[in-house]
Design a protein around this motif. Structure first.
Motif, PDB file in Angstrom:
ATOM      1  N   LEU A 268       0.836  -1.198   0.000  1.00  0.00           N
ATOM      2  CA  LEU A 268       0.000   0.000   0.000  1.00  0.00           C
ATOM      3  C   LEU A 268       0.873   1.251   0.000  1.00  0.00           C
ATOM      4  O   LEU A 268       0.514   2.272  -0.595  1.00  0.00           O
ATOM      5  N   ILE A 269       2.036   1.146   0.630  1.00  0.00           N
ATOM      6  CA  ILE A 269       2.932   2.298   0.646  1.00  0.00           C
ATOM      7  C   ILE A 269       3.471   2.578  -0.749  1.00  0.00           C
ATOM      8  O   ILE A 269       3.422   3.707  -1.238  1.00  0.00           O
ATOM      9  N   VAL A 270       3.996   1.552  -1.372  1.00  0.00           N
ATOM     10  CA  VAL A 270       4.610   1.762  -2.687  1.00  0.00           C
ATOM     11  C   VAL A 270       3.547   2.124  -3.719  1.00  0.00           C
ATOM     12  O   VAL A 270       3.752   2.972  -4.573  1.00  0.00           O
ATOM     13  N   LEU A 271       2.383   1.502  -3.583  1.00  0.00           N
ATOM     14  CA  LEU A 271       1.285   1.806  -4.484  1.00  0.00           C
ATOM     15  C   LEU A 271       0.870   3.267  -4.336  1.00  0.00           C
ATOM     16  O   LEU A 271       0.654   3.972  -5.328  1.00  0.00           O
ATOM     17  N   GLY A 272       0.762   3.722  -3.112  1.00  0.00           N
ATOM     18  CA  GLY A 272       0.328   5.096  -2.881  1.00  0.00           C
ATOM     19  C   GLY A 272       1.407   6.098  -3.244  1.00  0.00           C
ATOM     20  O   GLY A 272       1.123   7.210  -3.655  1.00  0.00           O
ATOM     21  N   PHE A 305      -6.593  -8.762  -8.425  1.00  0.00           N
ATOM     22  CA  PHE A 305      -5.840  -7.784  -7.640  1.00  0.00           C
ATOM     23  C   PHE A 305      -4.356  -7.806  -8.015  1.00  0.00           C
ATOM     24  O   PHE A 305      -3.738  -6.765  -8.226  1.00  0.00           O
ATOM     25  N   SER A 306      -3.791  -9.008  -8.113  1.00  0.00           N
ATOM     26  CA  SER A 306      -2.357  -9.072  -8.411  1.00  0.00           C
ATOM     27  C   SER A 306      -2.067  -8.541  -9.817  1.00  0.00           C
ATOM     28  O   SER A 306      -1.052  -7.876 -10.040  1.00  0.00           O
ATOM     29  N   ILE A 307      -2.980  -8.789 -10.743  1.00  0.00           N
ATOM     30  CA  ILE A 307      -2.764  -8.274 -12.104  1.00  0.00           C
ATOM     31  C   ILE A 307      -2.835  -6.746 -12.101  1.00  0.00           C
ATOM     32  O   ILE A 307      -1.970  -6.062 -12.673  1.00  0.00           O
ATOM     33  N   LEU A 308      -3.851  -6.221 -11.426  1.00  0.00           N
ATOM     34  CA  LEU A 308      -3.976  -4.762 -11.352  1.00  0.00           C
ATOM     35  C   LEU A 308      -2.733  -4.150 -10.718  1.00  0.00           C
ATOM     36  O   LEU A 308      -2.233  -3.106 -11.155  1.00  0.00           O
ATOM     37  N   LEU A 309      -2.247  -4.825  -9.685  1.00  0.00           N
ATOM     38  CA  LEU A 309      -1.059  -4.322  -8.990  1.00  0.00           C
ATOM     39  C   LEU A 309       0.132  -4.227  -9.947  1.00  0.00           C
ATOM     40  O   LEU A 309       0.842  -3.210  -9.994  1.00  0.00           O
ATOM     41  N   ILE A 310       0.353  -5.286 -10.711  1.00  0.00           N
ATOM     42  CA  ILE A 310       1.503  -5.298 -11.613  1.00  0.00           C
ATOM     43  C   ILE A 310       1.337  -4.235 -12.695  1.00  0.00           C
ATOM     44  O   ILE A 310       2.277  -3.478 -12.996  1.00  0.00           O
ATOM     45  N   ILE A 311       0.125  -4.131 -13.231  1.00  0.00           N
ATOM     46  CA  ILE A 311      -0.109  -3.110 -14.259  1.00  0.00           C
ATOM     47  C   ILE A 311       0.127  -1.717 -13.685  1.00  0.00           C
ATOM     48  O   ILE A 311       0.771  -0.858 -14.289  1.00  0.00           O
ATOM     49  N   PRO A 317       5.250   3.714 -11.703  1.00  0.00           N
ATOM     50  CA  PRO A 317       6.144   3.138 -10.682  1.00  0.00           C
ATOM     51  C   PRO A 317       6.358   4.065  -9.484  1.00  0.00           C
ATOM     52  O   PRO A 317       6.733   3.598  -8.418  1.00  0.00           O
ATOM     53  N   GLN A 318       6.127   5.351  -9.649  1.00  0.00           N
ATOM     54  CA  GLN A 318       6.347   6.260  -8.500  1.00  0.00           C
ATOM     55  C   GLN A 318       5.173   6.260  -7.536  1.00  0.00           C
ATOM     56  O   GLN A 318       5.243   6.900  -6.490  1.00  0.00           O
ATOM     57  N   GLY A 319       4.074   5.552  -7.878  1.00  0.00           N
ATOM     58  CA  GLY A 319       2.927   5.490  -6.985  1.00  0.00           C
ATOM     59  C   GLY A 319       1.822   6.441  -7.407  1.00  0.00           C
ATOM     60  O   GLY A 319       2.005   7.296  -8.272  1.00  0.00           O
ATOM     61  N   ILE A 320       0.668   6.285  -6.748  1.00  0.00           N
ATOM     62  CA  ILE A 320      -0.506   7.070  -7.164  1.00  0.00           C
ATOM     63  C   ILE A 320      -0.356   8.540  -6.780  1.00  0.00           C
ATOM     64  O   ILE A 320      -0.646   9.439  -7.541  1.00  0.00           O
TER      65      ILE A 320
ATOM     66  N   TRP B 100      12.056   0.001  -5.884  1.00  0.00           N
ATOM     67  CA  TRP B 100      10.866  -0.362  -5.106  1.00  0.00           C
ATOM     68  C   TRP B 100       9.805  -0.951  -6.003  1.00  0.00           C
ATOM     69  O   TRP B 100       9.180  -1.951  -5.685  1.00  0.00           O
ATOM     70  N   ALA B 101       9.595  -0.302  -7.136  1.00  0.00           N
ATOM     71  CA  ALA B 101       8.529  -0.742  -8.024  1.00  0.00           C
ATOM     72  C   ALA B 101       8.779  -2.171  -8.486  1.00  0.00           C
ATOM     73  O   ALA B 101       7.862  -2.990  -8.526  1.00  0.00           O
ATOM     74  N   ILE B 102      10.019  -2.489  -8.795  1.00  0.00           N
ATOM     75  CA  ILE B 102      10.297  -3.815  -9.319  1.00  0.00           C
ATOM     76  C   ILE B 102      10.178  -4.868  -8.214  1.00  0.00           C
ATOM     77  O   ILE B 102       9.743  -5.997  -8.443  1.00  0.00           O
ATOM     78  N   LEU B 103      10.519  -4.458  -7.010  1.00  0.00           N
ATOM     79  CA  LEU B 103      10.377  -5.380  -5.881  1.00  0.00           C
ATOM     80  C   LEU B 103       8.904  -5.700  -5.636  1.00  0.00           C
ATOM     81  O   LEU B 103       8.515  -6.848  -5.426  1.00  0.00           O
ATOM     82  N   ILE B 104       8.090  -4.651  -5.676  1.00  0.00           N
ATOM     83  CA  ILE B 104       6.657  -4.839  -5.482  1.00  0.00           C
ATOM     84  C   ILE B 104       6.093  -5.684  -6.620  1.00  0.00           C
ATOM     85  O   ILE B 104       5.238  -6.549  -6.419  1.00  0.00           O
ATOM     86  N   THR B 105       6.588  -5.428  -7.822  1.00  0.00           N
ATOM     87  CA  THR B 105       6.126  -6.228  -8.957  1.00  0.00           C
ATOM     88  C   THR B 105       6.457  -7.699  -8.744  1.00  0.00           C
ATOM     89  O   THR B 105       5.654  -8.580  -9.060  1.00  0.00           O
ATOM     90  N   ALA B 106       7.646  -7.965  -8.184  1.00  0.00           N
ATOM     91  CA  ALA B 106       8.024  -9.346  -7.920  1.00  0.00           C
ATOM     92  C   ALA B 106       7.080  -9.973  -6.895  1.00  0.00           C
ATOM     93  O   ALA B 106       6.652 -11.123  -7.047  1.00  0.00           O
ATOM     94  N   LEU B 107       6.743  -9.204  -5.859  1.00  0.00           N
ATOM     95  CA  LEU B 107       5.789  -9.713  -4.870  1.00  0.00           C
ATOM     96  C   LEU B 107       4.434  -9.948  -5.529  1.00  0.00           C
ATOM     97  O   LEU B 107       3.758 -10.951  -5.282  1.00  0.00           O
TER      98      LEU B 107
END
Lengths: 634, 300, 244
Positions: A268-272, A305-311, A317-320, B100-107
């Motif tokens: 949630l941190i990296v996503l945000g 959820f996991s697919i959305l996360l990867i996309i 990549p810098q978050g929302i 970070w992004a790539i690590l999260i992607t791996a998870l």
């Protein structure tokens, strides 16, 4: 050069007005408004399921704010954060069921327990590289989970049952609405505290470590201590969330505290947006809310959820909602228009203060006067493998002079520098600054003694604003305590304003006040060098070391640099300079030391050095039949 | 003493599975500094492809040697393709951009594989054919060793030896080791860095898949969640041996297997995790680069 | 048309313009020296030519073909060798393995590979003595030999050398540069970035002086060696100071 305008999405006129009103509020009021809107919104919706989800979102947000300190600010990977959640939950659960404590009374203890756990986790891992932290923190999380599973007093795998809901002033809270109120209250506290930490010297220190640990340490940030503190501070909020979780759920067992939870919070941190407070809020909404919204997919929801996360990571990549440290008017609200003499006065006052302190602390100590020896290097030897990088080098630098160290690439100049600044420990020899030895001190302690420095390649904290870079330089002189920073006490506020004011003065001094709000990377090469100089001066050094400050500068910029170096000397700061550019060195130095292959081959005034045959040879190479010798000799 | 040796036999067998997965972690990490959290799940994918072949498609009724070859080779190829897809679609765009992004992607990838397997193969425990290999064995003094254990251990050793020979004996293998030190310098040698990275992903996945099939044969039971714990143990093994260090990962895997087996035997299975991580942390505190030292340069 | 033609290269690191329009030529068999102070853009120029950096604008023409945008590993195959600054040898590999990697592109041609390796060992007998040693354990001079030898394994038409004498004793530096001259005498074009201006000019045919990303001076090495502007721009104005 004009500052880059901060991109702002334009809103419809009415909303824009509200937005301005919101932006003008102090932070605590903004938090209050936000929580009220969130709370009232959920209450108005009046659906127990939605309320329950909202409580979960708030719980995750508190967890996220805590982990954000470790991951987002300090840049330390933590894959075992669930352990703190567990420790907090079990502390409260056991105190409430076994000792019948009130929920709110257990909170301090839960927080103390997790803070301690943070220190226990942090201490052995401080020196590990970040990749190793991943596995060690992961291990910590798993060990904690297994330990509570096997802990019979706490119910073993069955966990603790029958945890009462909290009561306040005799009222028993119990409905989801009540929990929402408590969770929003705790979230508000966490938001305030972490916001204050973020905007304090601690927050800046953490981010500096994240950006460039080596540089942070070398400009005076005690990196090991701060990293430990990040674990402690981060752990505490995990404890708070855990305590709340225990009383809300009523029965906890070890399966609530798995690796998956740690991952979810990290997610949630990296996503945000790592390091961003609104990012954490948005992130927890997504991480908790999205799987709920995907309920129609039932068993496929985690897959979706996991697919959305990867996309999401691929697109953004810098978050929302990333934290952008650019600031259009960093000095807004400070009284302006003072002359730059203030910086000088502050510096002088501080120098006197330090000398006074040294005199009192060390009996018989007398600070070096003008023209007396300030830095003494004696018999310095440094060896890498079989190569003697520095071989028995001795020199003295007198207070108030501009002293240069020159020599061809690989001559050992930077090694001498590194030994003085504590980056390397010399094999042999002594280095004494104002009569006291520097050998064996960590770099940040040497900065506190009064040695500032810049770097050969520019090492600014790239994603921090220019003024923040300079404020990091003030770190060693700043006396705010952690609790003061968290509570944003009047004393801390005063300190912050003073720090900001001083940062402004030093930027004025190098002529960069206009650029203060931009990111360090947005400046030109020469300007970045000047920010480095301002950052070094901000620690109020008695001696500064410049490592190739003219590299990559054009002639005009070099000329300006000479002016700045002289101005610095006029402040009463002694200067040591390493550079290749002989014309610069010759023009500005009082004395010059020449190194070649680790050996000091000449030491003297510029005109002596220029005539020294050994120096000419070292620089140009020996080649007897060459016409060049005559060309130089004439 | 008898018990100790018995635990040793079990530990080495299980440890060899960990070692194979750990090698995948180490190869990939050595080259691109990515902890590929999906590594354990790749093993799970391999195990399930093997199960599909043997049980669903009835390969178990083929002659034993043919069934075994198919049950190893096809999952290894299939899993390698999966890993290549992961690299190409998920990791590649993020390489050199955001750690970070790539690590999260791996998870996220780990989560994806697990849930994708759940969709394809269902949540229940799937059983490998129990009687594929003779369950008989022989006794060495007080220790009983099954032929299955010997066969699996030898297969692991063979795969590891093959990898070692490849990495140390061929030019492409040498290039893989060079990439752990310096990408730019490798480019200047004419090494196609992307190609070598792809190769590392292929090798890592093949080893993981082999280990998955062996786990299926050894324990006769597989489930879509098996990748997590396996990955965790293997990752620990890689770090313990010194990440990026190929012999280190092998020894690390064996050590974790032994540690686990001894703990389960002498103490209680409940404390396995605590002991394993306790030892790991202790090792890292004393020697931060693992037992055999890491084989990667400071910076890329 | 020259073997290597660089035209108006502009290279940026983030917002910082490191090269502001570099143009240079190298003819077959000549040694071209690139001189200039630290941070002037010498290394950036070499890295751009060998494809490690992508210029914002400008062209690099090698044997009549624009190689901007070609991957670095493919450029090696075209015949451009690059010995990077700081040697960058593979420390955890043996000397021999380092050399083998230099011939990565012809790895299937065993005989050719061995012949080239023999030639390198002949040029640097010290490397032959230490071929089974880990490269990280070599001395600075030996590491430099290895870096050059490794680049020669691809039999480049143009060899780019970035500060080959860095950190070496004067004697060693001189012997390394002498080897460079020998390599050029065999027909290889050499692009030489060197801090030791006098020695570089002594072995070079032509030279360019770079200052803050621009070429400020170019000409025949023998003439530049006596040009006082070289001393001013590069050697640091001994002249300027004494006359001032």
């Amino acid at each position: 050069m004009t500052p880059v305008p901060v991109p702002r999405r334009s809103l419809p006129a009415g909303l824009e007005l509200w937005r301005r009103w919101f932006d003008a509020l102090p932070f605590w009021a903004r938090v209050l408004v936000f929580l009220l809107i969130a709370g009232v919104g959920v209450w108005y919706y009046n659906d127990p399921y939605v309320t329950a989800v909202a409580v979960s979102v708030a719980t995750y947000a508190i967890l996220g704010l805590g982990l954000n300190i470790v991951v987002g600010y300090a840049g330390l990977l933590d894959l075992g954060y669930a352990a703190f959640f567990a420790i907090g939950a079990y502390t409260t659960a056991l105190l409430m069921t076994q000792a019948h404590w009130n929920f709110f009374a257990t909170l301090p203890l839960a927080v103390i327990m997790t803070g301690t756990a943070g220190a226990i986790l942090g201490y052995p891992t401080l020196r590990l590289r970040s990749d190793y932290l991943a596995i060690v923190t992961l291990g910590f999380g798993e060990m904690t989970r297994v330990a509570i599973t096997n802990w019979d007093y706490a119910g073993g795998p069955n966990g603790v049952l029958g945890i009462p809901p909290p009561s306040i002033l005799g009222f028993q809270l119990g409905s989801q609405m009540d929990f929402l109120g408590v969770s929003l209250f705790l979230l508000g506290i966490a938001m305030l505290a972490t916001h204050h930490l973020d905007h304090s010297r601690l927050g800046r220190g953490w981010v500096a470590i994240r950006e460039d640990e080596f540089a942070a340490e070398a400009v005076g940030v005690p990196s090991l201590r701060l990293k430990l503190l990040a674990y402690v501070m981060g752990g505490m909020w995990g404890g708070l969330a855990g305590a709340f979780f225990a009383t809300r759920i009523g029965a906890i067992d070890p399966t609530s505290f798995t690796f998956q939870l740690s991952v979810l919070v990290l997610l949630l941190i990296v996503l945000g947006g790592s390091g961003s407070l609104p990012g954490v809020l948005v992130g927890s909404l997504v991480v908790v809310g999205l799987p709920e919204a995907l309920r129609q997919f039932s068993s496929q929801r985690m897959l979706v959820f996991s697919i959305l996360l990867i996309i999401m990571m691929l697109i953004r990549p810098q978050g929302i909602w990333p934290r952008v440290r650019r600031k259009p008017k960093p000095f807004y609200g400070l009284e302006g228009g003072e002359s730059s003499d203030h910086a000088v006065e502050a510096l002088r006052a501080h120098q006197r203060e330090v000398e006074e302190r040294d005199r009192r602390a060390l009996t018989g100590h007398r600070s070096a006067g003008q023209g007396e020896v300030l830095l003494e290097v004696k018999g310095l030897v440094q060896q890498f493998g079989g190569l003697r990088a520095v071989d028995d080098v001795s020199f003295e630098v007198r207070r108030g002079e501009i002293f240069s160290i020159i020599g061809p690439n690989g001559a050992g100049k930077t090694t001498v520098f590194n030994c003085i600044t504590g980056v390397q420990k010399p094999r042999r020899g002594s280095i004494r600054f104002d009569g006291r030895s520097l050998v064996g001190l960590p770099p940040h302690a040497i900065v506190s003694r009064g040695l500032g420095r810049t770097f050969q390649g520019i090492r600014l904290f790239k994603n921090m604003a220019v003024f923040e870079n300079v404020m990091v330089g003030i770190y060693p002189r700043h006396r705010t305590m952690t609790w003061q920073a968290m509570l944003h006490t009047p004393g801390e506020r005063r300190d912050e304003r003073r720090t900001l004011q001083e940062a402004r003065r030093w930027l004025q001094f190098v002529g960069l006040e206009e650029e203060a709000g931009r990111l360090a990377t947005e400046l030109s090469y020469a300007d970045q060098r000047r920010v480095e100089i301002a950052r070094a001066l901000a620690s109020h050094p008695r001696l500064v070391l410049f490592d190739e400050p003219a590299a990559g500068m054009n002639p005009t910029e070099k000329l300006e640099l000479i002016g700045v170096i002289r101005k610095i000397r006029d402040l009463g700061i002694t200067v040591i300079l390493i550079d290749h550019d002989m014309s610069l060195v010759m023009r500005v130095s009082d004395r010059i030391a020449v190194l070649d292959h680790g050996v000091l081959i000449a030491l003297g005034r510029p005109e002596e050095i220029q005539r020294d045959p050994a120096v000419i040879e070292a620089y140009l190479g020996r080649d007897e039949g060459d016409e060049m010798v005559e060309a130089i000799g004439s | 003493m008898g018990a100790f040796l018995q635990y040793t036999v079990i530990g080495l067998t299980v440890g060899s599975f960990y070692a194979l997965v750990a090698l995948g972690y180490t190869i990939v990490y050595g080259i691109i500094r990515l902890i590929n959290f999906a590594q354990g799940d790749l093993s799970m994918v391999g195990a399930f492809i093997g199960w599909t072949l043997l049980v669903s498609l009835g390969f178990q009724h083929l002659p034993l040697w043919l069934a075994l070859i198919a049950a190893f080779v096809i999952p290894m190829i299939g899993t390698a393709l999966v890993n290549l897809g992961i690299l190409q679609f998920a990791y590649k765009p993020l390489l050199h951009k955001s750690l970070w992004a790539i690590l999260i992607t791996a998870l996220g990838m780990s989560l994806f594989l697990e849930n994708a397997a759940l969709q394809v193969w269902g949540p229940s425990i799937n059983a490998y054919p129990p009687s594929m290999l003779p369950s008989s064995g022989f006794s060495l003094g007080p220790v009983h060793v099954t032929f299955l254990q010997v066969a699996l251990f030898l297969t692991s050793l063979l795969l590891m030896a093959g990898l070692y020979a490849f990495v140390h004996g061929t030019m492409i293998g040498t290039a893989m080791r060079a990439l752990a030190v310096d990408h730019d310098a490798a480019r200047l040698m004419g090494i196609d860095v992307d190609q070598v990275i792809r190769l590392a992903f292929v090798l890592g996945a093949m080893l993981a898949a082999a280990s998955g099939v062996m786990i299926g044969i050894y324990y006769t039971q597989i489930q879509f969640t098996m990748g997590f714990l396996l990955g965790l143990r293997a990752f620990t093994a890689a770090v313990l041996g010194g990440i990026g260090n190929i012999p280190g990962a092998m020894v690390g895997g064996m050590l974790i297997g032994l540690l686990e087996s001894y703990t389960a035997g002498y103490l209680s299975g409940k404390w396995e995790t605590v002991i394993v991580f306790g030892v790991l942390i202790a090792v890292l505190v004393v020697k931060p680069t693992g037992i055999f030292g890491e084989r990667v340069a400071e910076r890329m | 048309m020259a073997l290597l033609e660089v035209r108006d290269l502009h290279v940026f690191y983030g917002n910082i313009e490191a090269l502001k329009g570099i143009s240079l030529d190298a003819e077959e068999g000549e040694i071209v020296a690139i001189l200039g102070g630290n941070g002037a853009g010498k290394t950036t120029t070499l890295r751009t030519i060998s494809g490690l950096l992508r210029p914002r604008t400008g062209t690099v023409t090698f044997q009549g073909r624009n190689i901007v945008g070609v991957a670095a590993h493919a450029i090696v195959g075209l015949g451009l060798g690059h010995v990077p600054e700081g040697r960058r040898i593979f420390t955890i590999l043996s000397v021999e393995e380092n050399l083998n990697l230099g011939a990565y592109l012809i790895r299937s041609q065993g005989a050719l590979l061995r012949a080239r390796k023999a030639a390198v060992y002949q040029l640097f007998p010290r490397l032959a003595e230490r071929k089974h040693q880990l490269a990280g354990t070599l001395s600075g001079g030996e590491q430099q030999m290895l870096a050059i030898g490794r680049a020669l394994m691809s039999d480049p038409k143009v060899l780019m050398l970035d500060e080959p004498s860095l950190g070496l004793s004067p004697l060693l530096a001189r012997s390394v540069l002498k080897t460079v001259r020998e390599v050029a005498n065999d027909g290889t074009t050499v692009l030489l970035v060197e801090q030791n201006a006098r020695q570089a000019l002594a072995i070079a045919d032509r030279a360019y002086v770079i200052e803050t990303g621009r070429i400020v001076l170019e000409g025949k090495a023998s003439i530049l060696a006596t040009d006082e502007r070289v001393q001013k721009a590069y050697l640091g104005g001994f002249e300027a100071m004494t006359s001032a």
